[in-house]
Design a protein around this motif. Structure first.
Motif, short mmCIF file in Angstrom:
data_model
loop_
_atom_site.label_atom_id
_atom_site.label_comp_id
_atom_site.label_asym_id
_atom_site.label_seq_id
_atom_site.Cartn_x
_atom_site.Cartn_y
_atom_site.Cartn_z
N SER A 1 51.08 -47.22 -8.78
CA SER A 1 49.98 -46.28 -8.74
C SER A 1 49.23 -46.44 -7.43
CB SER A 1 49.04 -46.50 -9.93
OG SER A 1 48.53 -47.83 -9.91
N GLY A 2 48.25 -45.58 -7.20
CA GLY A 2 47.48 -45.61 -5.97
C GLY A 2 47.29 -44.20 -5.46
N THR A 3 46.68 -44.09 -4.28
CA THR A 3 46.46 -42.76 -3.69
C THR A 3 47.79 -42.07 -3.43
OG1 THR A 3 44.47 -43.59 -2.62
CG2 THR A 3 45.36 -41.52 -1.80
N PHE A 4 48.77 -42.86 -2.96
CA PHE A 4 50.09 -42.30 -2.67
C PHE A 4 51.17 -43.12 -3.37
CE2 PHE A 4 47.63 -41.01 1.10
CZ PHE A 4 47.85 -39.63 1.05
N SER A 5 52.14 -42.41 -3.96
CA SER A 5 53.35 -43.08 -4.42
C SER A 5 54.25 -43.39 -3.23
CB SER A 5 54.11 -42.17 -5.41
OG SER A 5 53.34 -41.91 -6.54
N LEU A 6 54.20 -42.53 -2.21
CA LEU A 6 54.92 -42.74 -0.96
C LEU A 6 53.97 -42.39 0.17
CD1 LEU A 6 57.58 -43.39 0.53
CD2 LEU A 6 58.21 -40.98 0.28
N ASN A 7 53.69 -43.36 1.03
CA ASN A 7 52.68 -43.17 2.07
C ASN A 7 53.10 -42.10 3.09
OD1 ASN A 7 50.62 -45.04 1.35
ND2 ASN A 7 51.96 -46.72 2.00
N PRO A 8 52.14 -41.53 3.80
CA PRO A 8 52.44 -40.52 4.82
C PRO A 8 53.43 -41.04 5.86
CG PRO A 8 50.07 -40.59 4.38
CD PRO A 8 50.67 -41.76 3.66
N HIS A 9 54.40 -40.21 6.21
CA HIS A 9 55.45 -40.63 7.15
C HIS A 9 56.12 -39.39 7.75
CE1 HIS A 9 57.55 -39.81 3.38
NE2 HIS A 9 58.65 -39.63 4.09
N ASP A 10 56.94 -39.61 8.76
CA ASP A 10 57.82 -38.54 9.24
C ASP A 10 59.25 -39.05 9.20
OD1 ASP A 10 59.10 -38.98 12.07
OD2 ASP A 10 57.05 -39.70 12.35
N ASP A 11 60.21 -38.12 9.17
CA ASP A 11 61.63 -38.48 9.02
C ASP A 11 62.37 -38.49 10.35
OD1 ASP A 11 61.43 -38.69 6.20
OD2 ASP A 11 61.67 -36.52 6.00
N VAL A 12 61.70 -38.15 11.45
CA VAL A 12 62.39 -38.04 12.73
C VAL A 12 62.57 -39.39 13.41
CG1 VAL A 12 62.23 -37.11 15.09
CG2 VAL A 12 61.77 -35.63 13.13
N ALA A 13 61.53 -40.24 13.35
CA ALA A 13 61.58 -41.52 14.08
C ALA A 13 62.81 -42.34 13.70
CB ALA A 13 60.31 -42.32 13.80
N GLN A 14 63.08 -42.45 12.40
CA GLN A 14 64.19 -43.27 11.93
C GLN A 14 65.53 -42.70 12.38
OE1 GLN A 14 64.89 -42.64 7.53
NE2 GLN A 14 62.92 -41.61 7.67
N VAL A 15 65.61 -41.37 12.55
CA VAL A 15 66.86 -40.73 13.01
C VAL A 15 67.00 -40.90 14.52
CG1 VAL A 15 68.17 -38.58 13.08
CG2 VAL A 15 66.73 -39.09 11.10
N LEU A 16 65.89 -40.70 15.23
CA LEU A 16 65.89 -40.84 16.68
C LEU A 16 66.29 -42.24 17.11
CD1 LEU A 16 65.09 -39.30 19.31
CD2 LEU A 16 62.81 -40.28 19.05
N CYS A 17 65.87 -43.24 16.33
CA CYS A 17 66.12 -44.64 16.68
C CYS A 17 67.29 -45.24 15.89
CB CYS A 17 64.85 -45.46 16.45
SG CYS A 17 63.45 -44.92 17.42
N ALA A 18 68.11 -44.39 15.31
CA ALA A 18 69.20 -44.89 14.46
C ALA A 18 70.25 -45.66 15.25
CB ALA A 18 69.86 -43.73 13.71
N GLY A 19 70.42 -45.33 16.53
CA GLY A 19 71.39 -46.07 17.34
C GLY A 19 72.55 -45.21 17.77
#
Length: 280
Positions: A149-167
């Motif tokens: 529980s809490g304000t967010f079940s999944l905190n604010p994020h973006d999906d691009v950084a992890q793809v850009l830095c995937a290698g």
């Protein structure tokens, strides 16, 4: 030395949202893929009967694992997040029978959408396929459930950084220079909360560095996002949500009524003008 993470207000980016009920339009999906609209919400996109069967199959899956990425919950499938290609594709191959079993004896709504999109993109001279390497091939989906529980079940994020830095060993890294589309099917939703919140902010590399999330895109602080307009999508079982994953988004806290949020999640995007990759 302390860094001032709230030194500059984040830029507001325009958001275009399309909503429909019942029918799935591949033209709408392609519009998100091409960056023409930001988000698509399809209500009642697949039946409650199929949703309930998928939920039951998930709960009883021998491939069910506890998440280890700081988010309380469970999953079936494989995620590329913070993994090299060899690890990710090996995990995808191991998880494949468990992912397939989620849709056992059912009309698989994820595969149905994938196949329809593949046909329509082919008419435009564009190939759609699962991401792959010498170590294996991505799955069409992964299933995730949330707890806590809490304000967010999944905190604010973006999906691009992890793809850009995937290698460089990932062919999907090229997608980060285009739209990384995040696709969610919802087989189960709590009666209150657990909704998708989308902020009108598409961070740059500089923005991510200011938050210390340049390689992960997770999490953006509440202070950073304060004052940025946002939109909540009121989701129900059987809905589909598709967004430009470059925009900051998160999941609101859910009520403790016993019903958990279950999502079938995939990513896809242009790696080249004639190639769209799909992965988890």
């Amino acid at each position: 030395m302390e860094t001032n993470q709230v030194s500059q207000a984040p830029a507001t980016s325009p958001v275009a949202i399309r909503e429909r009920t019942g029918s799935i339009s591949t033209a709408d999906i392609i519009s998100v893929l091409k960056g023409e609209i930001t988000a698509l919400h399809i209500r009642q996109a697949f039946s409650t009967e199929i949703a309930e069967e998928i939920t039951a199959n998930f709960s009883g899956s021998p491939g069910l694992k506890e998440r280890k990425d700081g988010v309380p919950g469970q999953y079936v499938g494989a995620s590329h997040y913070r993994k090299d290609a060899a690890t990710y594709f090996a995990e995808a191959e191991t998880a494949r029978p468990y992912v397939d079993a989620l849709f056992e004896n059912l009309v698989d709504p994820v595969r149905a959408l994938f196949d329809a999109l593949k046909r329509d993109l082919r008419k435009q001279g564009i190939e759609l396929r699962l991401a792959r390497s010498e170590h294996g091939q991505a799955n069409v989906s992964r299933a995730l459930s949330w707890s806590g529980s809490g304000t967010f079940s999944l905190n604010p994020h973006d999906d691009v950084a992890q793809v850009l830095c995937a290698g460089n060993d990932y062919e999907l890294s090229a997608v980060a220079h285009n739209t990384v589309a995040a696709l969610n099917f919802y087989p189960s939703m709590p009666e209150e909360g657990g909704n998708l919140r989308l902020w009108s902010h598409k961070p740059t590399v500089k923005d991510r560095k200011s938050q210390g999330v340049e390689t992960t895109g997770y999490p953006y602080s509440a202070a950073y996002l304060e004052g940025v307009p946002c939109r909540d999508f009121q989701l129900r079982a059987g809905d589909i949500g598709l967004i430009d994953g470059g925009f900051v988004h998160g999941v609101t806290g859910q009520s403790g009524n016993g019903k958990r949020r279950l999502v079938l999640n995939s990513f896809f995007g242009f790696a080249r003008p004639d190639l769209v990759l799909w992965w988890t």
